[in-house]
Design an enzyme around this catalytic site. Structure first.
Site, short mmCIF file in Angstrom:
data_model
loop_
_atom_site.label_atom_id
_atom_site.label_comp_id
_atom_site.label_asym_id
_atom_site.label_seq_id
_atom_site.Cartn_x
_atom_site.Cartn_y
_atom_site.Cartn_z
N GLY A 67 0.81 -1.24 -0.02
CA GLY A 67 -0.02 -0.07 -0.01
C GLY A 67 0.80 1.21 -0.12
O GLY A 67 0.57 2.42 -0.65
N THR A 68 1.97 1.13 0.80
CA THR A 68 2.79 2.18 0.73
C THR A 68 3.23 2.81 -0.72
O THR A 68 3.42 3.92 -1.07
CB THR A 68 4.20 2.17 1.75
OG1 THR A 68 3.44 1.70 2.93
CG2 THR A 68 4.96 3.27 1.92
N ASN B 231 -6.94 3.93 9.79
CA ASN B 231 -6.49 2.81 10.32
C ASN B 231 -6.66 2.70 11.94
O ASN B 231 -6.65 1.86 12.49
CB ASN B 231 -5.13 2.50 9.86
CG ASN B 231 -4.24 3.83 9.90
OD1 ASN B 231 -4.58 4.88 9.56
ND2 ASN B 231 -3.10 3.61 10.78
N GLN C 5 -7.69 0.16 4.46
CA GLN C 5 -8.34 -0.20 5.68
C GLN C 5 -9.91 -0.45 5.13
O GLN C 5 -10.58 -1.08 5.90
CB GLN C 5 -8.21 0.75 6.62
CG GLN C 5 -6.93 0.77 7.30
CD GLN C 5 -6.52 -0.57 8.06
OE1 GLN C 5 -7.37 -1.36 8.15
NE2 GLN C 5 -5.23 -0.77 8.46
N SER D 297 -3.90 -2.55 0.05
CA SER D 297 -2.94 -3.74 0.22
C SER D 297 -3.36 -4.99 0.66
O SER D 297 -4.23 -5.08 1.51
CB SER D 297 -2.15 -2.78 1.54
OG SER D 297 -1.28 -3.73 2.28
N GLY D 298 -2.59 -5.89 0.16
CA GLY D 298 -2.90 -7.34 0.42
C GLY D 298 -3.19 -7.75 1.79
O GLY D 298 -4.09 -8.67 2.04
N HIS D 299 -2.18 -7.33 2.51
CA HIS D 299 -2.10 -7.83 3.91
C HIS D 299 -3.08 -7.63 4.80
O HIS D 299 -3.21 -8.33 5.94
CB HIS D 299 -0.51 -7.91 4.42
CG HIS D 299 -0.24 -6.63 5.06
ND1 HIS D 299 -0.05 -6.55 6.48
CD2 HIS D 299 0.32 -5.52 4.44
CE1 HIS D 299 0.28 -5.12 6.59
NE2 HIS D 299 0.48 -4.42 5.43
N THR E 250 10.16 -7.25 -12.31
CA THR E 250 9.26 -8.55 -12.67
C THR E 250 8.24 -8.86 -11.38
O THR E 250 8.65 -8.85 -10.36
CB THR E 250 10.25 -9.66 -12.64
OG1 THR E 250 11.08 -9.57 -13.78
CG2 THR E 250 9.64 -11.32 -12.95
N CYS F 51 2.32 0.88 12.90
CA CYS F 51 3.30 1.57 12.10
C CYS F 51 4.13 2.44 13.15
O CYS F 51 4.98 2.86 13.01
CB CYS F 51 3.06 2.09 10.75
SG CYS F 51 2.20 0.98 9.62
N1 PLP Z 1 -2.46 3.06 4.58
C1 PLP Z 1 -2.97 2.57 5.48
C2 PLP Z 1 -4.35 3.33 6.18
C3 PLP Z 1 -2.66 1.63 6.40
O1 PLP Z 1 -3.34 1.08 7.30
C4 PLP Z 1 -1.41 0.94 5.98
C5 PLP Z 1 -0.71 -0.06 6.96
O2 PLP Z 1 -1.03 -0.17 7.99
C6 PLP Z 1 -0.82 1.27 5.01
C7 PLP Z 1 -1.38 2.42 4.12
C8 PLP Z 1 0.44 0.70 4.37
O3 PLP Z 1 0.34 -0.49 3.74
P1 PLP Z 1 1.74 -1.44 3.63
O4 PLP Z 1 1.77 -1.98 4.88
O5 PLP Z 1 0.79 -2.53 2.42
O6 PLP Z 1 2.37 -0.55 3.02
#
Ligand code: PLP
Length: 398
Positions: free
Chosen positions: A86-87, A165, A193, A213-215, A251, A339
């Site tokens: 996601g970042t 989040n 989120q 974001s996948g996770h 890739t 984070c």
């Molecule tokens: N944006 C939000 C709102 C998130 O909660 C997070 C992860 O906690 C991210 C971005 C970042 O995603 P990633 O961990 O895939 O970089």
């Protein structure tokens, strides 16, 4: 057992004992997702860019994943760009918006964004770009009128998250997107989120970029998506090969992308469950806390909120101490966002909502998911009540 075993220096938790209430930090990988990705970690190792059939079958797997992601977002497969997280998606959107028109050097965003947006904008400010930081009220809501006034002729991008989040508070994204489009700027939303928790349909929304974001979706870590609207001009963040239709070099992480496709398909099927069963578990937990623990309060708008998130303040209590004692009881939750855990700063989100350092430091986030059970909710309620009671007794005795 339920306690951490530090033998050999590695902390091992016995999963059946674990009550995982930190689904906004990351999620348990769905076994069906693992099953889908396994062939691409073993026998199907061809490069999707190779012309022979052994590579092309891998390329077809990427096509299927793209279609599955597009279906859940209500967009076209060609608008899906796979990234590493996601970042990266958010960085790519901001980067592209600024490079497309050098006369536009202004960004509008909020004070409650994830660090992916926040830190990127702070860095851009140091490099001479101008950032307007929109505040929020005590419920964590943004003032849409103020947002409209902040957009200028030189605004390149407005970036506002779909769901917060930490508090789960939802912003009125389709309405904001309409305003931004009418003012002629580009719009990005960090929907990391929101996807899989609330409906997100892009077909009629005036959104240029969206990060996923996948996770957070029961998929492994290290894969994400940037949606780029088909009519939006795009400059790649990663340059090199012509993968991802020339929009993201490198890739592809095939197995993880296949996993993400499957995870999105499952997320679509579970969306209703999130709105009913997961919401019911969150509500039972939250109402139980408010009933049983004196001085407990909810942080943020309780109406316009993700169905899975509860951010609670416990008056006079140090959330780090609660976190530690709950950890010993085998319960995972979070003080602020994952984070920022480990940092001594009070949550920037709660501070932006006007709360004191003390209130921010007494707050914990519990985030539920489809693997939680009602029995876990009961056990977690008892545990939180016990831990807060114990800390209060210690404070009185001291
Ligand atoms: N944006 C939000 C709102 C998130 O909660 C997070 C992860 O906690 C991210 C971005 C970042 O995603 P990633 O961990 O895939 O970089």
């Amino acid at each position: 057992m339920g306690a951490l075993d530090f033998s050999g220096g590695t902390a091992i938790m016995n999963p059946p004992d674990l009550i995982y209430l930190d689904n906004n930090a990351t999620t348990k990988v769905d076994p069906a997702v693992v099953e889908e990705m396994m062939p691409y970690l073993t026998e199907l190792y061809g490069n999707p860019s190779s012309g022979y059939r052994f590579g092309q079958q891998v390329s077809k797997a990427l096509d299927l994943a793209r279609e599955r992601v597009a279906t859940v977002l209500g967009c076209e497969p060609g608008e899906i760009l796979f990234t590493s997280c996601g970042t990266e998606s958010t960085n790519a959107a901001i980067h592209s918006a600024l490079l497309m028109d050098r006369d536009r050097q202004h960004i509008v965003t909020t004070r409650v964004e994830h660090s992916a947006t926040q830190k990127t904008c702070e860095l851009l400010a140091k490099r001479g770009y101008e950032i307007t930081w929109l505040g929020v009220n005590e419920l964590g809501q943004v003032d849409v009128g103020e947002l409209e006034k902040a957009i200028r002729p030189d605004t390149a991008l407005v970036s506002v998250m779909w769901a917060n989040n930490e508090t789960g508070v939802l912003f009125p994204i389709p309405e904001i997107a309409d305003i931004v489009r009418s003012k002629g700027a580009l719009f990005h939303t960090d929907a990391v989120q929101a996807i899989g928790k609330v409906p997100v349909q892009l077909a009629d929304a005036k959104i240029n970029f969206l990060s996923l974001s996948g996770h957070k979706l029961h998929c492994p870590k290290g894969v994400g998506v940037l949606y780029v609207n088909r009519r939006t001009r795009f400059t790649p963040f990663m340059t090199g090969g012509s993968q991802e239709n020339g929009k993201r070099a490198g890739t592809q992480n095939v197995a993880s992308i296949v996993a993400l496709g499957k995870a999105c398909e499952i997320a679509g099927a579970f969306l209703e469950h999130e709105g009913t069963e997961v919401r019911a578990m969150r509500n039972t937990f939250e109402e139980g806390i408010l009933e049983r623990i004196a001085g407990a309060q909810v942080n943020g708008d309780r109406v316009n909120r993700l169905p899975n998130t509860s951010n609670l303040a416990f008056e006079g209590i140090d959330s780090e101490a609660v976190l530690m004692l709950l950890d010993q009881a085998g319960i995972c939750c979070s003080s602020g966002s994952a984070c920022t855990t480990g940092s001594v700063h009070a949550s920037h989100v709660l501070k932006a909502m006007g709360f004191s350092d003390e209130r921010a430091r007494s707050s914990l986030r519990f985030s539920f998911g489809r693997y939680n059970t009602r029995e876990e909710v009961t056990r977690a309620l008892d545990a939180v009540e016990g831990v807060v009671g114990k800390l209060r007794r210690v404070a009185v005795a001291a």
